[in-house]
Structures are given as structure tokens and as C-alpha cells.
Scaffold this active site. Structure first.
Site, PDB file in Angstrom:
ATOM      1  N   ARG A 563       0.873  -1.128  -0.086  1.00 53.63           N
ATOM      2  CA  ARG A 563       0.042   0.056  -0.089  1.00 53.63           C
ATOM      3  C   ARG A 563       0.980   1.201   0.132  1.00 53.63           C
ATOM      4  NH1 ARG A 563      -2.452  -3.374   4.112  1.00 53.63           N
ATOM      5  NH2 ARG A 563      -4.587  -4.037   3.633  1.00 53.63           N
ATOM      6  N   ARG A 600       1.065  -1.232  -5.280  1.00 50.05           N
ATOM      7  CA  ARG A 600      -0.110  -0.473  -5.840  1.00 50.05           C
ATOM      8  C   ARG A 600       0.044   0.708  -5.701  1.00 50.05           C
ATOM      9  NH1 ARG A 600      -5.413  -1.090  -1.875  1.00 50.05           N
ATOM     10  NH2 ARG A 600      -4.312   0.349  -0.643  1.00 50.05           N
ATOM     11  N   GLU A 694     -11.861  -4.231  -8.339  1.00 48.58           N
ATOM     12  CA  GLU A 694     -12.543  -3.847  -7.274  1.00 48.58           C
ATOM     13  C   GLU A 694     -13.924  -3.002  -7.403  1.00 48.58           C
ATOM     14  OE1 GLU A 694     -10.008  -1.253  -4.621  1.00 48.58           O
ATOM     15  OE2 GLU A 694      -8.976  -0.526  -6.722  1.00 48.58           O
ATOM     16  N   ASN A 717     -13.137  -5.991  -0.554  1.00 49.22           N
ATOM     17  CA  ASN A 717     -13.545  -5.139   0.360  1.00 49.22           C
ATOM     18  C   ASN A 717     -14.355  -4.005  -0.424  1.00 49.22           C
ATOM     19  OD1 ASN A 717     -11.728  -6.276   1.895  1.00 49.22           O
ATOM     20  ND2 ASN A 717     -10.961  -4.448   2.933  1.00 49.22           N
ATOM     21  N   ASP A 718     -13.679  -3.351  -1.421  1.00 50.55           N
ATOM     22  CA  ASP A 718     -14.544  -2.454  -2.284  1.00 50.55           C
ATOM     23  C   ASP A 718     -15.513  -3.173  -3.238  1.00 50.55           C
ATOM     24  OD1 ASP A 718     -14.116   0.253  -1.541  1.00 50.55           O
ATOM     25  OD2 ASP A 718     -11.973   0.084  -2.397  1.00 50.55           O
ATOM     26  N   ARG A 728     -19.230  -0.932   4.097  1.00 43.11           N
ATOM     27  CA  ARG A 728     -18.955  -1.849   4.732  1.00 43.11           C
ATOM     28  C   ARG A 728     -18.596  -1.376   6.202  1.00 43.11           C
ATOM     29  NH1 ARG A 728     -14.422  -0.804   1.252  1.00 43.11           N
ATOM     30  NH2 ARG A 728     -12.299   0.009   2.477  1.00 43.11           N
ATOM     31  N   CYS A 765      -6.484  -9.672  -2.740  1.00 46.25           N
ATOM     32  CA  CYS A 765      -5.802  -8.998  -1.912  1.00 46.25           C
ATOM     33  C   CYS A 765      -6.744  -8.623  -0.656  1.00 46.25           C
ATOM     34  CB  CYS A 765      -4.820  -8.121  -2.403  1.00 46.25           C
ATOM     35  SG  CYS A 765      -5.825  -6.900  -3.498  1.00 46.25           S
TER      36      CYS A 765
END
Length: 848
Positions: A563, A600, A694, A717-718, A728, A765
Site C-alpha cells: 500500500r 499498488r 474492485e 472489500n471495495d 462496509r 488481496c
């Protein structure tokens, strides 16, 4: 008697008329506020039903009142419980005091957002001044905006003004406990109660006052939580009116109020309506223990001071001592992530805006304590009202820092709570400082009413290994100290009367988990191969050099997600090229040339702002300028990052990954920029370039993306929140925003199929990869790599070694046909239990 013509009121928006009797709110359905009509809207602009003056416009934008020249007052109220949205989803087109014409637009609102975040979109038009009316349309028919819907009968236009005789009596000051002030519902209850007295009654807020029998007048006071109010009354029953109405204010006018006591009153669990309180998991795990209610004590803060020099010196001294205390917390932090939290707190102490606000107040004669407290609370309130989850969480950090400095100014020792053994802490919220100081030999876990799953408190709880739940209902603050409870953070639940069998099972489960965890650590360096010989890569999600080193020590086979924004956040200037390049190279050397390093590119934007990159405020930052969109709009930022990342080429197997890609043009433009930067550096070979999956559009177009990328990595997640249209981190929706939902799993399956058809690999991921329950499912969907949270690397590798790929494929095929996340979880749990039992029966313990 003045003869007046009937007045027609226009429909304020289009929709379906609903009888007030059917409105699921007793204050509206009982006509306490006033009679009128309700519309289930199909349009999203609220318009004036009559010409007049905007006599009240709520700060939150959900309600507006119009008063015409004859005194007719009409209240328009969009949705139910929408005051809790704090203005999110509403945009006022007029100002209070402005004259408007019938049919003129007043407020625009986001119907989709309100429907998702409030109890209902039902919109009320109520005649609060009490004129009789007749309905011009059937009460269950459709109406169009500006269509006449009510005819009011107007009588004598002369105002009947009550004469005030005698001396006014005043109540003692009352601190308003209502979280959202006296909005429509509590204001209506107060006004209705006031009408029961003959006396002339007024409600006072500082120099302003309002007729206590007028809903519109009370709402026009624009009261807020914590305001000091007084009641005055003149007349024969004035004393009784003041006594009754004062108690009504203290009790919140029929509305749940914010907690003010340091320790909640002792209420036995039997008095609560439910034996199970639900929230959101902030830190996984479970614990059985006793309730301990904790809260900050109220500090006495003097407002005025005589010597400005003394006060400035007191503030400077407190700031210096707070900085040193935070440095000690940084130095003793167990991880770089924890240290970064307190580094951010130190930077808040140096914020020029805060310091300027405090010093200006000291110059006005305020004490250092008052000035600092006012500056931090004002700024924190601003953060909370910006509609950003991230800023709301930073408000807690700011209040934490504020309390630290405030105590130092006042000379109040920052003591540690005296806690009993086996404590389950219950609080409105905990601060990062309080969480970091918890004695884990006594505290088994905690649960809070406020806070979020991504807050610094949640991060610290996970680092301490403490199960934690946030977003519990406010009833939790009424639990008696000593009450035995079971905290099941994995499910986001607090059980108030746990079954003895459940407690026994918990103890047995924890013992098994400890034994399993020890075995996983001992075998962490073993390859992640299924029982039938298929190898899967288990890599790490990291945000620092330290985490990369920890990942390698725990058996990580590379970094599947670096990240990079950790280099950019919590600072006032952009990182230099040298700083970035040195960090990427150091992480690459830690991995070595045989391991993958997936970097990323900068994933910031609306919800994660950068102080040094100007960005417009956005109504919905999760749908705004994020990730690759922001970087392509500021190409120099992306080019500089590409050059820094490319400096690590050759030290590891370098991969670059683009976040939030939704269309092919974004990928192609970014690739062109990467190629140009590589050429300028003289690189003969480009690193692998991939995208994150995502957003649903990327998953649905995976077959078109696949020929143009080297790999995909799925950010579950996204992908989950965009697929299900659920935040979320939303306290009421987070449990439903579940990555095990079949719709999300189908998008994963189609992505993998498209990638493999073009010979490209796929990783996951997102958080789903870090759940052992999901391992058989992801393997069965033929994902090639799992990039997981660093501490969970051994557990995920062990889970892979316990299964056979053929079984995984069978369960994956089965769950894709299910209807809900709950069904998927149940099926996987049964399958996992069967797989583990088989493995334990047939496999000897492996040795290093």
C-alpha cells in the site's frame, strides 16, 4: 371579521399519497406536530407548497417551514429519522428568512442515499398553524409536484395575541441532552405539552427566545446537543408549567439522549429488550467476562484568565509535554502501524490552525484550557460533519490529543483505570491513547457504541489481540457493572445472558485455537500445498518495511499488495523521490529477486485526502476522485511515483498494480505513462502491470482487460460494497456487506475464468483472502494467489495444507448457486469441519 379566500397548498414533490395514519412514526401519525399529508416521493426536489417566508430551515437540511403573510405555517419534513444524517444527502436551495413563491424549489435530496441510510423516504407536509383543510386528491393516489392537494379554510386574519400579565418566572438552566437538538419530533412534543398550560411560555437560548407553543419557533432556535436552555412563563399556572416542561427537556422530550454520566446507572440486563446486542466486528476473537463501564470524567475548565502571558506559557508547556509522551508511545509501539498512529497525533499538536485558534482565544482573555478545548472541539465537530468516514475517525484522534493536552494544562493526572480481572469494557467510545494503555492481563475485550471498524482504535485492538465490537446500540451503556457477558467479535455480537454450554464451548475453542496457532507458527516456512499436491502462493499485504520483514519471517512468499499511500498520508508535504525510491528498494531487497513485489500505485482520494493535494469536497467520496482517477487527473504525481517504483526493478520480481480501474482507457493511459518513464530511465524491460478488480465494471469487463494486463488482483472489500451498494463500515449495514455474498463470488469466478483464458494469474488481496473459512472457496474458484494480513500468513498456509483441491472445487460450485452470504457461510463451515476432521485422522504432524 376579515373575509379571506381559501388557500390552496401545492404538492411539494411528485409521488404517491399516503395517509398519515399509515406513517410508521407516532409523532406524525398522531398529528402531534400538525395535520396534513404524506407523500412517498418519486422526485428529488422539494418545492414550496405556498408563497411565504422560509421561517425555519434546519441545519441538517431535512426540514423546512414556510409562513405566509396571514400566519399560515406549513412544515415540510423529508424522510423519517433523517436528522441523523447530519445534512448528508441534502442540498438547500434557499436561505432562512428568504421569500419564496409557490412551486419554487427549496431542497434537493439524494433519494438513493436517504433510502439506504434512513428509516424511510416518506415526506410530510403538515399545517402546523392548525387551519382546517380538505383534501383535493384521493389519499392513496399519485400526485405531481405543484399539483393542488389541500384547500385551507381561513377565518379571522386578526392575530389573537395573548396578553402577558405579571412577572415572568424562569427555570434553572438545562443542558440539552438530545443528540440532534430540538428537531421536529422532540420540538413537537415540547410544543404540544406547552399548549396544555394557560400561561404564556417561552424557550430561551442565550439572547434568543421562542414561543414554546410554536413548533416552528422552537425549531428556528436551531438548538444543538449541549446547548443551555431556559424556560420562562407568565400566568396562573406558570410554576407548574416550568416544572413540567423543564423535566420534559431533561428527559429528551421523548427521544433517546446522549449519555452524560461517567458510569452508566445500574440497570439489570433483564430490563433490556434484548439479550443479544449486535454491532460490527472491529477486532476478531471472542471472550467471556464481566462488564466494566468506563468513561472520561468531566473536567472543570475555567473560561477566563487574567494574564495572557501565563496562559500562553501554560499551553506551550502542555504541548511540549504531550509531544514527549506521544514519543514514548511511539518508541514502545509493538509495530510500525501503531507507531504511525501516535506520530499522527504528534503532527496534530503542530497543526497551525489549531494553535492559531487557541492563541486568538487566549488573546481575548480566555484561559489556556478553555482556548485549547474550544479549538479542538470545534475542529473535531467540523471533521464529523464533512460526510467522510475517514475524517470522522480522525475527529476521535483530535479529541484524544485535545484531552491529553487539556489534562496537562489543568494538572489532572492521566491515570489508568483500576480494572478487575476478566473485564469486558463497555464505553460510548475509546480513544487510541486509552486503548494503547489497556492492561491485557485484565482486559479480555471491549465493545463501544461509537467508532468504526477501520478506526485507529480498531487497529490497536487487533495489534493487542483483543476482540472488539463497535456500533452497538446505546442500550449497552445501561448494562450493570459485573454483568457476565459473552463477546463474540467474529459475529459482532454481545450476549447478555450467555448459555453455560456456549461458555464451555468458548473455553474449549480458545484452547484449541492456541494449540493450533502454535502449530501454525512452527510450520510457517512449509509450502502452501493442498493434500493432493497443488501449490498456491500466500503473500502479504504490507504498508511498511517493518511489515515486509515480519511477513518474510512468518513464511510469506512475497508481497501481494504494498500500500504505497503509507508514504503519502499523515504528512503536510509530498514524499521526495529519494525517500520513495529508498523505501521501495529496501522492501525489494528484503524480498529478494525470487519473490514477487506488487506495488499498488497511490490509492487516495475523496475519503483519504492529502493535505498537499487540493481536492474538491465531494458528496459521495467513494464514488468520486479516487485511485487511478485522481492520479490521471494529476499525471505528474503518478509519473513521479512510477519513477520511484522503477528504481527497485531487478531487486525483486517487480509488479505494478493500478487501483480503482473501471475502464480500459484508464489502463491504457497509465501504461503509456509507465512506458515513457521506463524509457527515460533506460530500462529495457518493463515490470509486470496489472489492475485491481474492485468495481463491478472491471469484473464484468475482465475478458477485455485480460489481454492488456499481466495479472489481476481482486480487492474484495471495495468490490463487495460497490456490488451490494452498502458501506462496509456502516453500523447497521456492515454485517450485510459480506464478501461471501453469491453476487460477489460470481464476479470473482468470472474474473478468474477470463484471466485464465488468456494465461494470466489472479490474486485476492482483500479481506476475504485473510479468512480461513474462505480458503477452500477461493481455491475452488481457481484463484492463484492469496495476499493476506501479515499475522495470518501461517494460518492461511495451514488451511491450504488441510484441503484437497477437488473438494474445494465441489464446494465452490455448490455455493455459487446459493442465495445469501449466510447460506454460503453455513455451507463452508460444514465443509471445513469435515475437511479438518479428515485431515486430523489421516495426516501425521509435520515437522520442520
Amino acid at each position: 371579521m376579515t373575509i379571506t379566500q381559501p388557500l390552496q397548498l401545492l404538492a411539494p414533490l411528485s409521488g404517491v399519497l399516503v395517509s398519515l395514519d399509515h406513517v410508521p412514526d407516532p409523532v406524525f401519525s398522531s398529528r402531534t406536530i400538525g395535520d396534513g399529508l404524506c407523500i412517498d416521493p418519486t422526485s428529488q426536489t422539494l418545492c414550496a407548497p405556498l408563497a411565504g417566508v422560509v421561517s425555519n430551515l434546519q441545519h441538517s437540511g431535512h426540514a423546512v417551514s414556510i409562513t405566509d403573510e396571514r400566519g399560515v405555517q406549513v412544515l415540510l419534513h423529508i424522510g423519517l429519522d433523517t436528522v441523523n444524517l447530519a445534512g448528508k444527502g441534502f442540498s438547500a436551495l434557499v436561505e432562512q428568512g428568504q421569500h419564496v413563491e409557490a412551486g419554487q424549489p427549496l431542497i434537493e435530496f439524494d433519494a438513493d442515499y436517504i433510502a439506504l441510510h434512513a428509516r424511510s423516504l416518506l415526506t410530510l407536509m403538515l399545517v402546523v398553524s392548525g387551519e382546517p383543510f380538505s383534501l383535493l386528491a384521493p389519499d392513496n393516489g399519485r400526485v405531481a409536484c405543484a399539483q393542488p392537494v389541500l384547500r385551507l379554510s381561513l377565518g379571522d386574519s386578526r392575530a389573537n395575541v395573548a396578553q402577558e400579565e405579571g412577572e415572568a418566572l424562569f427555570s434553572k438552566p438545562v443542558t440539552l441532552p438530545n443528540v440532534n437538538g430540538l428537531h421536529a419530533r422532540p420540538a413537537a412534543i415540547f410544543a404540544q405539552a406547552a399548549k396544555g398550560f394557560a400561561a404564556s411560555i417561552h424557550l430561551h437560548k442565550q439572547q434568543d427566545r421562542a414561543n414554546a407553543k410554536s413548533l416552528v419557533a422552537i425549531m428556528a432556535l436551531q438548538t444543538a446537543h449541549g446547548d443551555t436552555l431556559q424556560i420562562s412563563a407568565v400566568g396562573e399556572d406558570a410554576e407548574l408549567a416550568i416544572s413540567t416542561l423543564t423535566q420534559l427537556l431533561v428527559d429528551g422530550c421523548g427521544e433517546a439522549v446522549a449519555p452524560v454520566a461517567v458510569v452508566a446507572p445500574v440497570v439489570q440486563p433483564a430490563e433490556l429488550s434484548s439479550k443479544l446486542l449486535r454491532g460490527v466486528c472491529a477486532s476478531a476473537g471472542s471472550a467471556f467476562g464481566q462488564v466494566v463501564q468506563v468513561a472520561e470524567s468531566t473536567l472543570e475548565i475555567p473560561e477566563l484568565a487574567a494574564d495572557q502571558g501565563v496562559e500562553r506559557a501554560a499551553l506551550e508547556r502542555a504541548l511540549s509535554n504531550a509531544t514527549l509522551a506521544l514519543q514514548r508511545l511511539r518508541d514502545t509501539a509493538a509495530s510500525e502501524t501503531q507507531a504511525d498512529i501516535f506520530k499522527a497525533h504528534q503532527e496534530l499538536l503542530e497543526d497551525p490552525s489549531l494553535l492559531e485558534q487557541a492563541k486568538d482565544l487566549i488573546a481575548e482573555g480566555k484561559s489556556a484550557a478553555f482556548a485549547w478545548n474550544r479549538a479542538t472541539e470545534t475542529t473535531a465537530t467540523l471533521f464529523k460533519t464533512q460526510g467522510s468516514t475517514l475524517l470522522a475517525e480522525r475527529a476521535l484522534d483530535l479529541l484524544d490529543v485535545g484531552q491529553r493536552v487539556l489534562k496537562l494544562i489543568l494538572g489532572v493526572p492521566d491515570g489508568i483505570w483500576a480494572l478487575p480481572d476478566q473485564a469486558i469494557l463497555i464505553a460510548e467510545q475509546l480513544t487510541p491513547s486509552q486503548t494503547a494503555a489497556l492492561d491485557t492481563s485484565k482486559v479480555l475485550g471491549f465493545a463501544t457504541v461509537s467508532g468504526g471498524a477501520t478506526s485507529h482504535v480498531a487497529i490497536l485492538a487487533r495489534a493487542l489481540g483483543l476482540p472488539a465490537v463497535c456500533g452497538l446500540p446505546v442500550q449497552a451503556l445501561s448494562l450493570a457493572n459485573g454483568t457476565q457477558v459473552l463477546l463474540d467479535a467474529d459475529k459482532g455480537e454481545l450476549h447478555l445472558e450467555p448459555d453455560p454450554l456456549a461458555i464451555e464451548q468458548l473455553h474449549a475453542k480458545r484452547q484449541q485455537q492456541q494449540q493450533r496457532h502454535q502449530r501454525e507458527l512452527e510450520q510457517a516456512s512449509l509450502a502452501a500445498c493442498t493434500r493432493d499436491g497443488h501449490h498456491f502462493e500466500v503473500t502479504a499485504n504490507v504498508a511498511s518495511l517493518l511489515e515486509a520483514e515480519q511477513a518474510m519471517a512468518l513464511g510469506g512468499e512475497g508481497v501481494g499488495l504494498l500500500r504505497s499511500e503509507f508514504l503519502y498520508l499523515e504528512r503536510n508535504t509530498a514524499p521526495s523521490h529519494t525517500e520513495q525510491a529508498e523505501t521501495y528498494c529496501a522492501i525489494a531487497r528484503t524480498l529478494g529477486p525470487e519473490r514477487n513485489l506488487v506495488v499498488r500505485t497511490l490509492d487516495v482520494g475523496g475519503d483519504k485526502p492529502l493535505a498537499y493535494v487540493p481536492m474538491d469536497s465531494e458528496e459521495n467520496p467513494f464514488l468520486g476522485m479516487r485511485g487511478i482517477r485522481l492520479c490521471l487527473e494529476r499525471p505528474q504525481l503518478l509519473r513521479e511515483q512510477f519513477r520511484a517504483i522503477l528504481s527497485s526493478a531487478g531487486l525483486a520480481r517487480l509488479h505494478i498494480m493500478l487501483p480503482m480501474v473501471s475502464q480500459l482507457s484508464e489502463l491504457r493511459l497509465a501504461r503509456q505513462m509507465l512506458e515513457e518513464e521506463a524509457l527515460s530511465l533506460g530500462l529495457k524491460e518493463l515490470p509486470k502491470l496489472g489492475i485491481m478488480i474492485e468495481v463491478p465494471s472491471a469484473a464484468l469487463l475482465a475478458d477485455l482487460f485480460a489481454p492488456e494486463v499481466d495479472f489481476f488482483s481482486i480487492g474484495t472489500n471495495d468490490l463487495t460494497q460497490y456490488t451490494l451498494a452498502m458501506d462496509r463500515d456502516h453500523p447497521r449495514l456492515a454485517s450485510q456487506a459480506d464478501s461471501f455474498h453469491p453476487s460477489v463470488l460470481r464476479l470473482i469466478a468470472s474474473t478468474v475464468k477470463a484471466a485464465h483464458a488468456h494465461g494470466k494469474w489472479v490474486g485476492v488481496c482483500g479481506a476475504l483472502a485473510s479468512e480461513t473459512l474462505a480458503v477452500p472457496l477461493l481455491l475452488g474458484l481457481r484463484v492463484d494467489e492469496l495476499s493476506v494480513s501479515v499475522p495470518l500468513i501461517p494460518a492461511i498456509k495451514a488451511a491450504i495444507r488441510e484441503v484437497e483441491l477437488s473438494d474445494c472445487q465441489a464446494i465452490a460450485h455448490q455455493v455459487l448457486g446459493l442465495e445469501s452470504a449466510e447460506q454460503v457461510r453455513e455451507a463452508l463451515a460444514l465443509q471445513q469441519q469435515a475437511m479438518v476432521e479428515t485431515a486430523l485422522e489421516t495426516t501425521p504432524v509435520l515437522e520442520n
